[in-house]
Scaffold this active site. Structure first.
Site, PDB file in Angstrom:
ATOM      1  N   CYS A 133      39.835  36.109  38.599  1.00 22.02           N
ATOM      2  CA  CYS A 133      39.874  36.360  40.039  1.00 22.02           C
ATOM      3  C   CYS A 133      39.836  37.853  40.319  1.00 22.02           C
ATOM      4  CB  CYS A 133      41.128  35.724  40.643  1.00 22.02           C
ATOM      5  SG  CYS A 133      41.285  36.043  42.406  1.00 22.02           S
ATOM      6  N   CYS A 136      42.026  38.990  43.274  1.00 24.65           N
ATOM      7  CA  CYS A 136      43.475  38.996  42.998  1.00 24.65           C
ATOM      8  C   CYS A 136      43.848  40.188  42.118  1.00 24.65           C
ATOM      9  CB  CYS A 136      43.921  37.744  42.243  1.00 24.65           C
ATOM     10  SG  CYS A 136      43.211  36.214  42.804  1.00 24.65           S
ATOM     11  N   ASP A 137      43.034  40.464  41.106  1.00 23.49           N
ATOM     12  CA  ASP A 137      43.457  41.393  40.054  1.00 23.49           C
ATOM     13  C   ASP A 137      42.663  42.694  39.990  1.00 23.49           C
ATOM     14  OD1 ASP A 137      45.356  39.535  39.263  1.00 23.49           O
ATOM     15  OD2 ASP A 137      43.955  38.511  37.931  1.00 23.49           O
TER      16      ASP A 137
END
Ligand code: NAP
Length: 303
Positions: A133, A136-137
């Site tokens: 992701c 997200c990261d």
């Protein structure tokens, strides 16, 4: 706990949410279930530029808009990790880790989950440099070097997103041609800090406690080399979340749901909507399309 309803919608991504909106407007009783946050994969997407009404919107922002619409329409999302769906002919028994629901109709809209590279180091270093992701990261890799694996829309779109945060993005793809839209490929080619490594297959992710590199093999020469990277983002396609339906003869070889034009499978009353379906085009618009068609078909049968 046991409940009874007309329709159970499994999954609150764009397909499930749209089905819920249409059923609500048709005044049909339903339960919308998910095991994660509403919005499905949209939550994990960087930027979206092909959903009408939004020239450019981040995935989490669009997912939040979906959620706001559900709230405004007084549609709750119940938690549930589905274990089995049993056909009672007619009707269904839907068993989650929380409860049992009896329903006349089921709309399976549980989407897909990412395919793994299945190379040494991947499992051990997931969460330590391997991520599925970017949105997200990506921030964890500011100013660093990362590799994206894959040549589809997800890989190219997320490579472009990561290029805005990181020093360099390698796009590792196993052939010369791309599944991704030409527009995305062209944009990536013109992005100075994106480098394509083509005809290459990842064979190992290296690193002790944290990712330090990715070993790749050239498909034609079989020569192996290791690229020094801090992060690795595999985007090599999706597998459908249809485990709870696998006893029905309605799945194709890859496990995607086979549906008719009205989104119903060969099991009377069991519908599929969104990325879970066997189809050519997996987009947010095609997921919302499926959800609307399934809900309207049910509403015609209920009345
Ligand atoms: P995808 O379109 O299936 O692409 C997967 C890519 O990974 C392909 O390039 C494939 O290579 C490669 N690949 C597969 N297995 C591999 C392996 N073991 N090792 C190395 N590479 C491997 O998957 P996706 O990009 O996740 O997209 C899924 C669906 O969502 C698609 O329908 C896509 O169009 C849609 N989507 C759309 C958008 C958008 O419109 N902006 C964004 C994201 C996703 P080959 O090409 O050689 O098979």
């Amino acid at each position: 706990m046991e409940r009874k309803t007309k329709v159970v919608i499994i999954g609150s991504g764009p397909a499930g949410i749209t089905a819920a909106i249409y059923l609500k407007r048709a005044l049909i009783d339903f339960i919308l279930l998910d095991k994660y946050t509403p919005g499905g994969k949209v939550n994990l997407t960087g930027e979206i530029e092909n959903y009408p009404g939004f020239s450019k919107v981040t995935g989490p922002d669009l997912a939040f808009k979906f959620f706001e619409q559900l709230q405004a329409m007084d549609i709750p999302i119940d938690y549930g990790d589905i274990r089995t769906v049993e056909y009672l002919n007619p009707g269904f028994k839907v068993v989650s880790d929380e409860e049992t629901i009896y329903a006349d109709y089921v709309i399976a809209a549980s989407g897909t989950k990412e395919r793994l590279l299945n190379v040494p180091g991947e499992e051990r270093l997931t969460g330590h440099g391997v991520s599925y992701c970017a949105v997200c990261d990506g921030n964890l890799f500011k100013g660093q070097v990362v590799a994206v694996v894959g040549g589809g829309n997800s890989a190219l779109q997320e490579a472009l997103y990561l290029s805005t945060l990181t020093k360099k993005v390698y796009v590792i793809h196993r052939r010369q041609g791309f599944r991704a839209e030409n527009r995305l490929v062209e944009r990536a080619r013109k992005t100075p800090n994106i480098e394509f490594i083509l005809d290459a297959i990842p064979t190992e992710i290296v690193g002790d406690l944290q990712v330090e590199g990715i070993t790749i093999e050239n498909k034609f020469t079989n020569v192996q080399s290791t690229l020094a990277v801090n992060g690795i983002f595999p985007f090599i396609g999706m597998n459908p979340n249809t485990g709870f339906l696998k006893h029905f003869p309605i799945l194709n070889e890859q496990g995607f749901l086979l549906v008719h034009e009205n989104m119903m499978t060969d099991i009377d009353g069991l519908y599929g909507a969104g990325d879970i379906n066997h189809k050519e085009l997996r987009q947010i618009v095609t997921a919302t399309n499926d959800g609307a068609i399934a809900a309207i078909d049910i509403s015609h049968r209920v009345q």
